[in-house]
Design an enzyme around this catalytic site. Structure first.
Site, short mmCIF file in Angstrom:
data_model
loop_
_atom_site.label_atom_id
_atom_site.label_comp_id
_atom_site.label_asym_id
_atom_site.label_seq_id
_atom_site.Cartn_x
_atom_site.Cartn_y
_atom_site.Cartn_z
N ASP A 36 14.91 33.50 -1.18
CA ASP A 36 15.59 34.28 -0.14
C ASP A 36 16.95 34.72 -0.67
OD1 ASP A 36 17.45 32.21 0.13
OD2 ASP A 36 16.43 31.33 1.84
N GLN A 37 17.75 35.34 0.18
CA GLN A 37 18.99 35.92 -0.34
C GLN A 37 20.01 34.87 -0.77
OE1 GLN A 37 20.23 38.38 2.99
NE2 GLN A 37 21.75 36.89 3.62
#
Lengths: 153, 153, 153, 153
Positions: A36-37
């Protein structure tokens, strides 16, 4: 807004006793889409890895989960827990250890550890609790040949 | 195969006290891609719904999680638990209730309930425990304005 | 409701020339969580498999994609296409073939075939088109050592 | 390594004619778990959004897809394509436009546009091609009441 109807508390005191000999290990790798980010594997993926792990546990005991379902037994997840210790990054290889923690005709508990490939450092650990149902979600009992097969060393 | 190095046990005795007034509710719907071959929503999706829930909790307290990260605070998941009571099917609408169970400068606990839209029957419940870090995964303390904002009714 | 602003049409006439020698093969298996209520692998997973495939392509050419990103080059997906021929079921093993279809400093095209493990029957085929950017999403050119490395047989 | 058995080419020249009045719009938001380490929504999610879109298209035409399946008609995805123009970030709201591009008893084509909420800038566009089958994956024909219902303005 209404008051919570549930007074349930999570005293899920499953004390695992994983220091046993009977477990299996498989290797996995983090997919790009699993990051994910924050740059690390997203927390939900661990539950997918746990599932891959128990699939492989059953296969290595010569009772592929596919066959268990084909015989009309479904191991429905009723609880899932994970404790995250160390992040996992894209393309990192790691080991999943799967332990058959408990098995009765009505209930199965698997425990899991994810460890680094090199130093076997703990990445995460957790468990899933399963009840046994038929294809219509009615509870039923696992037959002895499945219980014994999964327990075999 | 080697012996498990971990003697860890999961006495995760978090006793939640969710009967409080301060929670928010959002509505969600089961996507086709969230079902599995058992015909119900797959267990990992609940952790994604929990996350959507806490994102909305923060937004409704006027502290969007995006802004919390932009200020350099990351609420890293260190534990996640879900208890599954009733299956969810494709296209079924349901309610997610999000409770801020505990907040200190170093630790935040959210609790969750999924209930049916009509009768508010319990579908699942769970919690996530978060520690606070900077963008380099070093622990740090949440400032008072974020703590107070998230606690506000 | 407003009229569509786009008059774009999808004459995406990429004619692939996959009958070349230079491709790699990897084996994958369908995860339970990748199935949907139709009992087969959900269509979105194929794009995840394509991605796993190109990651392995780069690794086998000794230029792990991780290192490409570490050098400041991002292969951003600008088009993705898949044609589905035969369903895949839980726990089914299959082969992913990855072809470097085209590579220029500014653009890379990978093509893919999924085939059954035994008879090499076609399950699905597709492609992804990538442009090259830096970490700020600005276009840049791949250096010769990456282009040559990925093209090497 | 063997030569590719497929000489297939992707001259998928679907020329879409989306400038029609008959489309619907829904709003979505990017989930944290839908981002990847590049900090943007991962490419596979667009196919999930397309699917949410066609589910809502059918619902707004008063023929929920759930009911179509309950009547024994499955719209199996045989092709999927997406062109990515602009990245989407965590918590960003956007609009999905869904167009019924073509419908015959044996084949349905949906087209999609994702646009920004404010300026209606194009984020991505694509299409999915579906054949009609029964629950055993045998092709069958959609009845007129479903075709007419989905075509209705």
């Amino acid at each position: 807004m209404r008051k919570s109807q549930s007074s349930e508390n999570f005293s899920n005191k499953i004390v695992l006793n994983k220091g046993k000999e009977n477990f299996i290990e498989i290797e996995e790798i983090v997919r790009y889409s699993e990051t994910d980010q924050m740059g690390v594997a997203h927390n939900k993926n661990y539950f997918e890895w746990f599932e891959i792990g128990r699939t492989e546990y059953c296969r290595q005991k010569n009772i592929p989960y596919k066959n268990i379902e084909a015989q009309g037994y479904y191991l429905v997840v009723v609880e899932a827990y994970c404790k995250y210790k160390k992040p996992l990054r894209y393309d990192e290889k790691f080991i999943i250890r799967i332990f058959l923690e408990k098995i009765t005709p009505k209930k199965v508990v698997f425990a899991y550890e994810l460890v680094t490939k090199e130093d076997k450092e703990l990445i995460a650990s957790g468990y899933t609790v399963h009840i046994v149902t038929n294809s219509k979600a009615q509870t039923r009992s696992l037959p002895p040949h499945i219980i014994d097969g999964l327990k075999a060393s």
